[in-house]
Design a protein around this motif. Structure first.
Motif, PDB file in Angstrom:
ATOM      1  N   GLU A 114      51.520  40.325  48.710  1.00 57.37           N
ATOM      2  CA  GLU A 114      51.637  40.946  47.394  1.00 57.37           C
ATOM      3  C   GLU A 114      50.340  40.975  46.591  1.00 57.37           C
ATOM      4  OE1 GLU A 114      52.550  36.585  46.905  1.00 57.37           O
ATOM      5  OE2 GLU A 114      53.081  38.167  48.295  1.00 57.37           O
ATOM      6  N   TRP A 115      49.343  40.183  46.988  1.00 57.80           N
ATOM      7  CA  TRP A 115      48.082  40.177  46.240  1.00 57.80           C
ATOM      8  C   TRP A 115      47.403  41.541  46.257  1.00 57.80           C
ATOM      9  CZ3 TRP A 115      43.818  41.859  48.622  1.00 57.80           C
ATOM     10  CH2 TRP A 115      43.795  41.837  50.016  1.00 57.80           C
ATOM     11  N   ILE A 116      47.800  42.419  47.195  1.00 52.38           N
ATOM     12  CA  ILE A 116      47.182  43.740  47.270  1.00 52.38           C
ATOM     13  C   ILE A 116      47.356  44.496  45.953  1.00 52.38           C
ATOM     14  CG2 ILE A 116      47.346  45.990  48.424  1.00 52.38           C
ATOM     15  CD1 ILE A 116      47.731  44.586  51.026  1.00 52.38           C
ATOM     16  N   SER A 117      48.400  44.136  45.201  1.00 47.56           N
ATOM     17  CA  SER A 117      48.583  44.776  43.894  1.00 47.56           C
ATOM     18  C   SER A 117      47.417  44.457  42.960  1.00 47.56           C
ATOM     19  CB  SER A 117      49.897  44.315  43.264  1.00 47.56           C
ATOM     20  OG  SER A 117      49.894  42.908  43.044  1.00 47.56           O
ATOM     21  N   PHE A 118      46.625  43.420  43.293  1.00 46.89           N
ATOM     22  CA  PHE A 118      45.433  43.118  42.507  1.00 46.89           C
ATOM     23  C   PHE A 118      44.488  44.313  42.487  1.00 46.89           C
ATOM     24  CE2 PHE A 118      45.170  38.168  42.870  1.00 46.89           C
ATOM     25  CZ  PHE A 118      46.423  38.088  42.298  1.00 46.89           C
ATOM     26  N   ALA A 119      44.532  45.113  43.533  1.00 47.46           N
ATOM     27  CA  ALA A 119      43.617  46.246  43.643  1.00 47.46           C
ATOM     28  C   ALA A 119      43.735  47.181  42.448  1.00 47.46           C
ATOM     29  CB  ALA A 119      43.875  47.001  44.946  1.00 47.46           C
ATOM     30  N   SER A 120      44.943  47.384  41.961  1.00 51.62           N
ATOM     31  CA  SER A 120      45.150  48.257  40.806  1.00 51.62           C
ATOM     32  C   SER A 120      44.464  47.698  39.563  1.00 51.62           C
ATOM     33  CB  SER A 120      46.646  48.436  40.543  1.00 51.62           C
ATOM     34  OG  SER A 120      47.282  49.084  41.616  1.00 51.62           O
ATOM     35  N   ALA A 121      44.566  46.381  39.378  1.00 57.65           N
ATOM     36  CA  ALA A 121      43.920  45.742  38.228  1.00 57.65           C
ATOM     37  C   ALA A 121      42.397  45.836  38.341  1.00 57.65           C
ATOM     38  CB  ALA A 121      44.356  44.283  38.130  1.00 57.65           C
ATOM     39  N   ILE A 122      41.891  45.736  39.556  1.00 56.81           N
ATOM     40  CA  ILE A 122      40.452  45.853  39.780  1.00 56.81           C
ATOM     41  C   ILE A 122      39.978  47.264  39.456  1.00 56.81           C
ATOM     42  CG2 ILE A 122      38.739  45.972  41.656  1.00 56.81           C
ATOM     43  CD1 ILE A 122      40.101  43.460  42.830  1.00 56.81           C
ATOM     44  N   GLU A 123      40.764  48.258  39.846  1.00 59.19           N
ATOM     45  CA  GLU A 123      40.436  49.638  39.505  1.00 59.19           C
ATOM     46  C   GLU A 123      40.473  49.833  37.997  1.00 59.19           C
ATOM     47  OE1 GLU A 123      41.666  54.082  41.016  1.00 59.19           O
ATOM     48  OE2 GLU A 123      43.268  52.592  40.812  1.00 59.19           O
ATOM     49  N   ALA A 124      41.492  49.278  37.336  1.00 60.34           N
ATOM     50  CA  ALA A 124      41.632  49.410  35.887  1.00 60.34           C
ATOM     51  C   ALA A 124      40.478  48.744  35.143  1.00 60.34           C
ATOM     52  CB  ALA A 124      42.962  48.815  35.436  1.00 60.34           C
ATOM     53  N   ALA A 125      39.913  47.702  35.745  1.00 62.21           N
ATOM     54  CA  ALA A 125      38.794  46.995  35.110  1.00 62.21           C
ATOM     55  C   ALA A 125      37.507  47.812  35.156  1.00 62.21           C
ATOM     56  CB  ALA A 125      38.583  45.643  35.779  1.00 62.21           C
ATOM     57  N   GLY A 126      37.504  48.876  35.971  1.00 65.26           N
ATOM     58  CA  GLY A 126      36.354  49.779  35.968  1.00 65.26           C
ATOM     59  C   GLY A 126      35.489  49.762  37.196  1.00 65.26           C
ATOM     60  N   ALA A 127      35.888  49.049  38.243  1.00 69.52           N
ATOM     61  CA  ALA A 127      35.081  49.013  39.455  1.00 69.52           C
ATOM     62  C   ALA A 127      34.909  50.417  40.020  1.00 69.52           C
ATOM     63  CB  ALA A 127      35.732  48.109  40.503  1.00 69.52           C
ATOM     64  N   ASP A 128      33.712  50.718  40.518  1.00 71.53           N
ATOM     65  CA  ASP A 128      33.444  52.038  41.085  1.00 71.53           C
ATOM     66  C   ASP A 128      34.030  52.182  42.488  1.00 71.53           C
ATOM     67  OD1 ASP A 128      31.649  53.287  39.017  1.00 71.53           O
ATOM     68  OD2 ASP A 128      30.521  51.450  39.424  1.00 71.53           O
ATOM     69  N   ALA A 129      34.196  51.066  43.175  1.00 69.79           N
ATOM     70  CA  ALA A 129      34.755  51.075  44.526  1.00 69.79           C
ATOM     71  C   ALA A 129      35.250  49.671  44.827  1.00 69.79           C
ATOM     72  CB  ALA A 129      33.711  51.521  45.550  1.00 69.79           C
ATOM     73  N   LEU A 130      35.976  49.546  45.933  1.00 68.80           N
ATOM     74  CA  LEU A 130      36.537  48.261  46.326  1.00 68.80           C
ATOM     75  C   LEU A 130      36.234  48.005  47.790  1.00 68.80           C
ATOM     76  CD1 LEU A 130      38.363  45.771  45.888  1.00 68.80           C
ATOM     77  CD2 LEU A 130      40.333  47.250  46.381  1.00 68.80           C
ATOM     78  N   GLU A 131      35.711  46.825  48.068  1.00 66.27           N
ATOM     79  CA  GLU A 131      35.447  46.422  49.455  1.00 66.27           C
ATOM     80  C   GLU A 131      36.463  45.363  49.863  1.00 66.27           C
ATOM     81  OE1 GLU A 131      31.333  45.854  51.058  1.00 66.27           O
ATOM     82  OE2 GLU A 131      31.972  43.748  51.178  1.00 66.27           O
ATOM     83  N   ILE A 132      37.130  45.594  50.985  1.00 65.15           N
ATOM     84  CA  ILE A 132      38.094  44.654  51.523  1.00 65.15           C
ATOM     85  C   ILE A 132      37.451  43.915  52.681  1.00 65.15           C
ATOM     86  CG2 ILE A 132      40.387  44.348  52.509  1.00 65.15           C
ATOM     87  CD1 ILE A 132      40.394  45.456  49.682  1.00 65.15           C
ATOM     88  N   ASN A 133      37.380  42.606  52.546  1.00 65.23           N
ATOM     89  CA  ASN A 133      36.758  41.779  53.573  1.00 65.23           C
ATOM     90  C   ASN A 133      37.863  40.982  54.264  1.00 65.23           C
ATOM     91  OD1 ASN A 133      35.279  39.933  55.068  1.00 65.23           O
ATOM     92  ND2 ASN A 133      33.740  39.635  53.477  1.00 65.23           N
TER      93      ASN A 133
END
Length: 301
Positions: A114-133
């Motif tokens: 369920e932590w994947i939902s964090f991605a939406s909050a990261i996008e909302a915070a203004g990140a230009d892109a997201l890297e999944i490691n």
């Protein structure tokens, strides 16, 4: 004057040098210095799923022996996750408010939960892109190669459902058919493939008979593995490629671009030579391009 600007995941970068996730990218003062020195983009220090789980375990330990009921235990889990997310979102917001170069957030994950939902909050915070490691060493003999690969595709599917910003996958090379895996990941909609994860090295202290940390910094010779696979798949994958591990100077950057990468990640070289090393690498890249009559990176990539 040689133009060293490039594009990565649709983002315009003034340099192909990207500072990867590390302790260097967890401090605003250093981030400003990184931008001033000419980096094309920065990957913020990862939000580690493992750290969140450890935080939950620590909170659970502190309340062991005290009967609060299941609801209280669930609250502790939610609290630990939200606290970590809030802190990370705040870092993204501060970085975006003070930097002009692209800010790439990073999640270091173990499972597709369920932590994947964090991605939406990261996008909302203004990140230009997201890297999944996805940092999983295939050390459990009970886990099959197929099940390991399914994890990656499950994460890719869920992440792409959550966000509209570009998504990169930073992966290791422990696959039975690495070329096929890279092509299939690119076909899943992932915007970039970062080659490769560098697992933490260890050594053995034979005098005290215990494990100890190995060399924490990469060596310039380690770039060869990423160069090989970038060259093999660069004409076949739909995603951009980033070279990671072993980029220590302008020659590593040039080799990465010649192999088909869009950008090259650097970390160890900055720890060893200082943040100003970015400017040196950029200037030497420009000098090499001038020597070979290349006006832009696309002329030789």
């Amino acid at each position: 004057m040689a133009d060293i600007s490039t594009y990565y995941m649709g983002l315009e970068l003034k340099s192909p040098i990207v500072v990867s996730s590390s302790g260097l990218t967890n401090d605003m003062t250093t981030l400003l210095e990184i931008e001033k020195s000419g980096a094309g983009a920065v990957v913020l220090r990862s939000l580690f799923e493992e750290e969140i789980l450890n935080r939950i375990e620590s909170l659970s330990e502190s309340t062991r022996g005290v009967t609060y009921g299941r609801e209280a235990g669930d609250y502790l889990k939610v609290f630990a996750r939200q606290e970590s997310l809030d802190q990370y979102a705040a870092m993204i917001e501060e970085a975006k408010s003070k930097l002009s170069i692209p800010v790439i957030a990073s999640i270091n994950c173990l499972n597709a939960v369920e932590w994947i939902s964090f991605a939406s909050a990261i996008e909302a915070a203004g990140a230009d892109a997201l890297e999944i490691n996805i940092f999983r060493l295939p050390s459990d003999p009970e886990i099959t190669g197929d099940s390991m690969e399914k994890l990656y595709f499950e994460v890719a599917r869920k992440i792409k459902e959550q966000v509209n910003i570009p998504v990169a996958f930073k992966i290791g090379f422990y696959f039975s058919s690495l070329g096929r895996m890279l092509v299939k990941l690119s076909e899943s909609g992932i915007d970039a493939l970062v080659l490769f994860n560098r697992f933490v090295n260890f050594d053995i202290d034979i005098e005290n008979i215990k494990l100890q940390a190995g060399n924490i910094y990469s060596d310039s010779h380690e770039i060869s593995h990423a160069l090989r696979w970038a060259g093999i798949v660069s004409g076949s994958v739909r995603s951009d490629i980033a070279i990671s591990t072993g980029v220590h100077d302008h020659t590593g950057v040039i080799k990465g671009l010649l192999a088909g990468a869009s950008v090259c990640y650097v970390t160890s070289a900055l720890y060893m030579n200082g943040i100003g090393h970015i400017e040196v690498m950029n200037n030497e890249l420009k000098a090499w391009m001038k020597k070979h009559n290349f006006k832009a990176i696309e002329d030789f990539k």
